[in-house]
Design an enzyme around this catalytic site. Sequence first.
Site, mmCIF file in Angstrom:
data_model
loop_
_atom_site.group_PDB
_atom_site.id
_atom_site.type_symbol
_atom_site.label_atom_id
_atom_site.label_comp_id
_atom_site.label_asym_id
_atom_site.label_seq_id
_atom_site.Cartn_x
_atom_site.Cartn_y
_atom_site.Cartn_z
ATOM 1 N N SER A 120 -20.782 74.130 10.459
ATOM 2 C CA SER A 120 -21.959 73.505 11.106
ATOM 3 C C SER A 120 -21.544 72.788 12.388
ATOM 4 O O SER A 120 -21.522 71.558 12.446
ATOM 5 C CB SER A 120 -22.681 72.549 10.158
ATOM 6 O OG SER A 120 -21.810 71.629 9.561
ATOM 7 N N HIS B 190 -6.707 55.086 -40.366
ATOM 8 C CA HIS B 190 -6.118 55.966 -39.379
ATOM 9 C C HIS B 190 -7.157 56.339 -38.333
ATOM 10 O O HIS B 190 -8.322 56.557 -38.644
ATOM 11 C CB HIS B 190 -5.592 57.235 -40.065
ATOM 12 C CG HIS B 190 -4.656 58.029 -39.207
ATOM 13 N ND1 HIS B 190 -5.111 58.900 -38.251
ATOM 14 C CD2 HIS B 190 -3.301 58.076 -39.162
ATOM 15 C CE1 HIS B 190 -4.062 59.460 -37.648
ATOM 16 N NE2 HIS B 190 -2.964 58.983 -38.184
ATOM 17 N N LEU C 30 -13.595 71.847 11.402
ATOM 18 C CA LEU C 30 -13.090 73.116 11.894
ATOM 19 C C LEU C 30 -12.611 74.014 10.756
ATOM 20 O O LEU C 30 -12.321 73.537 9.656
ATOM 21 C CB LEU C 30 -11.933 72.864 12.868
ATOM 22 C CG LEU C 30 -12.269 72.109 14.164
ATOM 23 C CD1 LEU C 30 -10.990 71.788 14.931
ATOM 24 C CD2 LEU C 30 -13.233 72.921 15.031
ATOM 25 N N LYS D 210 -4.969 47.802 -47.054
ATOM 26 C CA LYS D 210 -6.343 47.641 -47.549
ATOM 27 C C LYS D 210 -6.467 48.049 -49.012
ATOM 28 O O LYS D 210 -7.024 47.313 -49.831
ATOM 29 C CB LYS D 210 -7.297 48.494 -46.709
ATOM 30 C CG LYS D 210 -7.249 48.208 -45.227
ATOM 31 C CD LYS D 210 -8.122 49.150 -44.431
ATOM 32 C CE LYS D 210 -7.757 50.606 -44.652
ATOM 33 N NZ LYS D 210 -6.360 50.908 -44.275
#
Length: 614
Positions: A525, A92, A452, A18
Amino acid sequence: MLEDIMNIVVVGHVDHGKSTVIGHLLADTGSLPKGKLEAIRENCKRNSKPFEYAFLLDALKNEQSQGITIDTCRCFFQTEKRRYIIIDAPGHIEFLKNMVTGASRAEAALMVIDAAHGVEENTRRHGYYLSMLGIKQVAVLVNKMDLIDYDQARYAQIRAEYTAFLEEIGIQPKTFIPVSAQVGDNIAFHSDRMEWYDGMTVLQVLDSFENIQPSHQLPFRMPVQGVYKFTAGGDMRRIIAGTVDSGSLRAGDEVVFYPSGKRTKVKRFEAFNAEAPTEVQADDAVGFTMEEEIYVRRGEIACRAGETPPKVAVRFRANLFWLGSAPLRLHRLYHFKCGTQKLPVRLVSVERVINASNLACEQRQWVNKNEVALCTFLLDVPAAFDTTDQLPSTARFVIVDEYQLAGGGIIVEALQDEDYDVRNIRSSGSVTETEREKLTGRKGYVVWLTGLSGAGKSTLATAAERQLLSRGIAAFTLDGDAMRKGLCADLGFSDADRTENQRRAAQTAALLKQAGLVVLVSTISPLQAHRDFARQCIGGDFMEVYVKADIETCRSRDPKKLYEKLDTDGIADFTGVDSSYEVPARPDLVLDTVADSEDECADALVDAILKKLP
């Protein structure tokens, strides 16, 4: 004097050339300071260093030593048609923040691709960012053709691949140009080394780009930078100061300040050691006094009455690119900066996350570094801004995390919803669960894991909690053993106490759900009635999960040494042994920890939860 000015950004992957392209443009148009080129050539000779046109731009010492452009560099040149402001943006991946900053005011772009390396990750990523920023005029330079012996087939391959990608993101490239920036092929003059190419040079394509509507013809916008009041010598002026972003304003014009909506007229413009102008326009640094003195704060936007006003809202949708080292998370406090406004803001939802390299979409509620996303944000107080289809410059914003610039984007929609008006909410009494969900973006949910002792309930709940938290979802494990040591320490294991234990667990989970958490309840439960009560107490946002394992497997695992204690000392009413466990009749999910691994079960649990969340 040339009045036509255009901002051009040059982007591309690191080392694709660039800066070399820009350096040769400067040299070929005679835009360098006298003796600059010769001085750099001589410096390279003294240091036994090959001359690079990029050295004309990469002036910082560390940039030359590392060979990468770290910050954006602006330079100027002109052709017979117009003047150009060229922005060299970093390639980058670590410097994408600077690239986005550099591209934000560009009207067109040159995308540089190394002919040998071809289309790379950042090549696609930069193309997507250009599309997000609304830059549609793009020319692609296939650079370093000299290093591949000016191979036409390779050029055609890159052209086909990148054209297909740009079409997916809504960019129709103006042209592709095979160049060698170092040699000068097809930069300012056609190259006789590529007789097969008969298109435009880089200079010609720049002159073919069209200027967008001049900023002074757009609606007037001036972010208020400061308000200055004078008192010395009887001077009672109150001067509104800022830089005009777009449009024009004359003395005597009525102005409206947003978001407050206050109005006044311009009395006169002020100037320091110069004649005061009667009219100002885009890019002018301005100070003016008011015919009717009103109180105006920094951050408001001055607009001309009768023109299209900006949006005023606390909630908005935006295309966001995230560059922070830490992911963008829901509900965390950040700061929104648009113009001179700096306001607290929170991310409330992520509609989709887009991989800018391959355009793949992901559905998740956080954004990682270098990703692009469509998001909804909530401000603490109303702000004034435009949408990108209305005025792109005042639709751009950045997000600050702590003291670091961490992201930015463009606002695509102002969301006008009375439930989100902070002023109304503050006076509306108790916050309902629906309001809380709208304000925070959090949807509460309860996952009730039953099975369990030793089946793996707590292990899976904790694994799922960690995965959800890593995705930016507020989650909490409500463990039955922890409750037994605290909230339920007064309870035993009789039928009545077990029922009360489950009632407290359900009520606690319901409260945490109302606060917007995903609650993972890990409790034996044993009775279906316990689980039915929890479902009824919590409502629709409930999932019953049966963590399946037979008693022999649980006994062999025995993570809490309860079975060992049962055999040695005896434990009364032990579930699955001398106290019954009712296997769920119609669980929402079954996790078989005997047949499947812990990771497989945890992943299946998280997948099921994510399907229930917005």
